[in-house]
Write a protein that holds these residues in place. Structure first.
Motif, PDB file in Angstrom:
ATOM      1  N   SER A 119       0.819  -1.218   0.000  1.00 23.37           N
ATOM      2  CA  SER A 119       0.000   0.000   0.000  1.00 23.37           C
ATOM      3  C   SER A 119       0.847   1.258   0.000  1.00 23.37           C
ATOM      4  O   SER A 119       0.411   2.314   0.403  1.00 23.37           O
ATOM      5  CB  SER A 119      -0.917   0.006   1.234  1.00 23.37           C
ATOM      6  OG  SER A 119      -0.130  -0.015   2.410  1.00 23.37           O
ATOM      7  N   ASP A 121       3.482   1.890   1.765  1.00 22.30           N
ATOM      8  CA  ASP A 121       4.073   2.261   3.043  1.00 22.30           C
ATOM      9  C   ASP A 121       5.578   2.396   2.917  1.00 22.30           C
ATOM     10  O   ASP A 121       6.268   1.514   2.432  1.00 22.30           O
ATOM     11  CB  ASP A 121       3.758   1.197   4.091  1.00 22.30           C
ATOM     12  CG  ASP A 121       4.550   1.433   5.357  1.00 22.30           C
ATOM     13  OD1 ASP A 121       4.270   2.442   6.003  1.00 22.30           O
ATOM     14  OD2 ASP A 121       5.432   0.616   5.666  1.00 22.30           O
ATOM     15  N   ASP A 151       0.029   7.507  -0.444  1.00 22.35           N
ATOM     16  CA  ASP A 151       0.020   6.050  -0.408  1.00 22.35           C
ATOM     17  C   ASP A 151      -0.623   5.507  -1.673  1.00 22.35           C
ATOM     18  O   ASP A 151      -1.460   6.157  -2.291  1.00 22.35           O
ATOM     19  CB  ASP A 151      -0.769   5.524   0.795  1.00 22.35           C
ATOM     20  CG  ASP A 151      -0.021   5.775   2.082  1.00 22.35           C
ATOM     21  OD1 ASP A 151       1.197   5.935   2.018  1.00 22.35           O
ATOM     22  OD2 ASP A 151      -0.679   5.827   3.131  1.00 22.35           O
ATOM     23  N   ALA A 261       5.154  -4.813   5.873  1.00 25.68           N
ATOM     24  CA  ALA A 261       5.325  -3.411   5.483  1.00 25.68           C
ATOM     25  C   ALA A 261       6.655  -2.869   5.989  1.00 25.68           C
ATOM     26  O   ALA A 261       7.161  -3.283   7.040  1.00 25.68           O
ATOM     27  CB  ALA A 261       4.175  -2.580   6.033  1.00 25.68           C
ATOM     28  N   SER A 295      -1.627  -2.469   6.432  1.00 28.28           N
ATOM     29  CA  SER A 295      -0.577  -2.828   5.484  1.00 28.28           C
ATOM     30  C   SER A 295      -0.118  -4.237   5.859  1.00 28.28           C
ATOM     31  O   SER A 295      -0.532  -4.761   6.908  1.00 28.28           O
ATOM     32  CB  SER A 295       0.591  -1.842   5.562  1.00 28.28           C
ATOM     33  OG  SER A 295       0.183  -0.545   5.183  1.00 28.28           O
TER      34      SER A 295
END
Length: 587
Positions: A119, A121, A151, A261, A295
């Motif tokens: 996503s 991150d 994002d 993430a 995430s």
């Protein structure tokens, strides 16, 4: 075999039985949907090769395996196999398969399957390769995702509905399949062996635990949280409750990637502390935590938080727990709390002897700047002795702009003024983002740092007429021209203390001194002689000695139509009540 391992394995075996059938299905994770984390477990009574079949999903050229599986050693909490790192083979344009064996020693294992997508991150264009990749993806993958608020959005998962039916992992071997009850029993037994376990934390949590070390002890710390290079979000620290010194803190710099993430970080190491009284603290913000991931989760989600053990199990008895009271009521002597929007509060106190004062201040700040904050001034000299600076604050829970300062400051005998100011948004009972954990503490609280606090040594400050003041014009409002007179018996240096408004070399609110006999201006507050007075950059201050001959003088102050006492159009100065000019006698 370590005692902790023996005890934990005994719990597992007691729940699942003693016999281990041949080539049993140990794990079967299927029927996944987007943004899901599933876990199963198994136990092995001897070293062996297990058989793994796994299918993953890869829809991104930059971030392989948007669906990933791994095996975690439940005792060491280390990853022993991961699909992302295994020798997978492509089945079609997005599916990849693994089929093979992995040799594992006897023990208990947790198997995770995560179907969280990348996503964005932690994405930073910090080298040429990333910059070119970012450009390529922007040009050729625009239909797959778009950028929003810094994002990447999730993929259009409807496109991969059929592929999701193929995702999963199965494991076979000569062991025992662990159901949820058995796996939970193992984890809880393992955590109960720790001195402190603040783990599996959710959003908006603020955990505290006090502990006393009877003698110097080495502690083993295991912490998993959320941090980026520019800020920490879910993290912990240990303080010496006597000195308020932070003896350890979870940060991006001292942690390593925790899997999933990029913002998932892990600290695993030992810290040696001298004998003393301490408190362990862990705080989480309003997103991305245990069972509420936004995430890809870390490899070890069960330990999201802080776990502390004795480095040497034989020294565990050296650590004694106690109920840590964050702000002992008997030590609090001043509070400016529950502060609302657009407020300026001030209150004074007098110390009858030098004292270490603990400052507990909560306010709003972002990108190195504070918007709701406090400061302390010497009531006599008007000198600032402390201010709430962003770089010295911690996250206070909730939205990351909620900031906390919690340290001790040594103050000498004397009188002090405590001030607190807020801007026009995000304050007590009117939050525009997630509130801090201790909402009612929004503001500033002062308390004695020492446990042996004698309340008679602190009293309220009652302003008295300063015998050294020759003339004073203060609390100046908009559109005023005020004046007063004073007489100097002999030539010498006087202290001029003036606050006003100025910008780009010009002054708009300012003061001056005239010779009463001739009307000649003998001193005037100009921009170039001033310095920043705190708050908005246009708040200017002059505080220095000025030579005057013996004689009679007129003191003047003029303000324009905006930004003055109790009608600020920007952040007020650190000493707003003295907006104006004061002349003091020679020392």
């Amino acid at each position: 075999m370590p005692k902790r391992f023996t005890a934990s394995l005994f719990v597992v075996l007691a729940l699942v039985g003693q016999s281990f059938p041949q080539e049993k299905l140990l794990v079967e994770i299927t029927k996944l949907s987007p943004r899901t984390l599933k876990v199963e477990g198994f136990a092995l009574d001897r070293e062996q090769e297990i058989q793994i079949q796994a299918t993953g999903l890869n829809t991104s050229r930059r971030h392989p395996f948007t669906a990933n599986a791994w095996i975690l050693d439940a005792q060491t909490r280390e990853v022993v196999w991961e699909m992302k790192e295994a020798n997978t083979k492509p089945r079609d344009r997005v599916l990849r398969d693994f089929e093979g064996t992995v040799s594992l020693p006897a023990g208990t294992y947790e198997v995770y399957y995560s179907s969280f997508s990348y996503s964005g991150d932690g994405f930073r264009v910090n080298n040429l390769g990333k910059a070119m990749t970012y450009l390529y993806d922007s040009l050729f993958e625009r239909d797959d995702r778009r950028r929003r608020d810094g994002d990447w959005e999730d993929y259009n998962w409807d496109e991969y509905r059929r592929e999701y039916e193929e995702l999963g992992i199965t494991i076979k071997g000569n062991g025992k399949r662990l159901d949820e009850q058995a796996l939970r029993a193992f984890v809880e037994t393992q955590k109960s062996d720790a001195v402190i376990s603040m783990s599996a934390l959710w959003d908006d949590e603020y955990k505290r635990q006090g502990f006393i070390l009877e003698q110097p002890t080495e502690l083993s710390l295991y912490a998993i949280g959320e941090a980026r290079y520019e800020s920490d979000f879910d993290y912990g620290w240990i303080i010496n409750t006597k000195t308020r010194e932070k003896v350890w803190k979870f940060t991006y710099d001292n942690s390593k990637p925790a899997g999933g993430a990029e913002k998932n970080r892990r600290f695993k190491g030992n810290v040696k502390l001298p004998a003393g009284t301490y408190a362990a603290i862990f705080v989480t913000d309003d997103s991305h935590s245990y069972r509420q991931w936004n995430s890809p989760p870390p490899y070890d989600p069960e330990y999201w938080g802080l776990t502390m053990r004795a480095g040497n199990p034989a020294e565990r008895a050296r650590v004694r727990l106690y109920e840590y009271e964050d702000l002992p009521k008997q030590n609090v002597f001043l509070e400016l709390t529950r502060v609302r929007d657009d407020e300026f509060l001030t209150k004074g106190f007098t110390l009858k002897q030098p004292m270490d004062v603990r400052i507990y201040a909560m306010g709003e700040g972002r990108d190195g700047e504070m918007f709701d904050y406090g400061w302390i001034m010497d009531a006599k000299t008007r000198k600032k002795v402390w201010t709430m600076e962003y770089r010295e604050t911690e996250h206070a829970g909730g939205d990351n702009k909620n900031r906390l300062f919690d340290e001790a400051l040594h103050l000498e005998k004397g009188s002090y003024l405590v001030n607190y100011v807020t801007d026009g948004s995000h304050s007590y009972r009117d939050w525009n983002a997630s509130a801090p954990i201790e909402q009612e503490r929004w503001g500033i609280t002062l308390l004695a740092a020492s446990e042996n606090f004698d309340r008679s040594q602190v009293s309220d400050y009652v302003p008295e007429a300063d015998a050294n003041v020759l003339a004073q014009i203060d609390n100046v409002r908009d559109d005023q021209h005020r004046q007063t007179s004073f007489k100097l018996e002999k030539s010498g240096e006087v202290r001029v203390y003036a606050l006003g408004e100025g910008r780009d070399g010009d002054m708009f609110d300012y003061g001056w001194i005239e010779d009463a006999r001739t009307g000649r201006v003998v001193w005037e507050m100009t921009y170039r002689m001033t310095e920043h007075a705190g708050g908005a950059s246009k708040n200017r201050m002059f505080d220095a000695q000025v030579h005057l001959n013996a004689g009679e003088y007129e003191l003047h102050y003029r303000s324009d139509g905006s930004h003055s006492w109790r009608d600020w159009n920007d952040d007020p100065p650190h000493d707003p009540v003295h907006w104006g000019i004061t002349v003091y006698r020679p020392e």
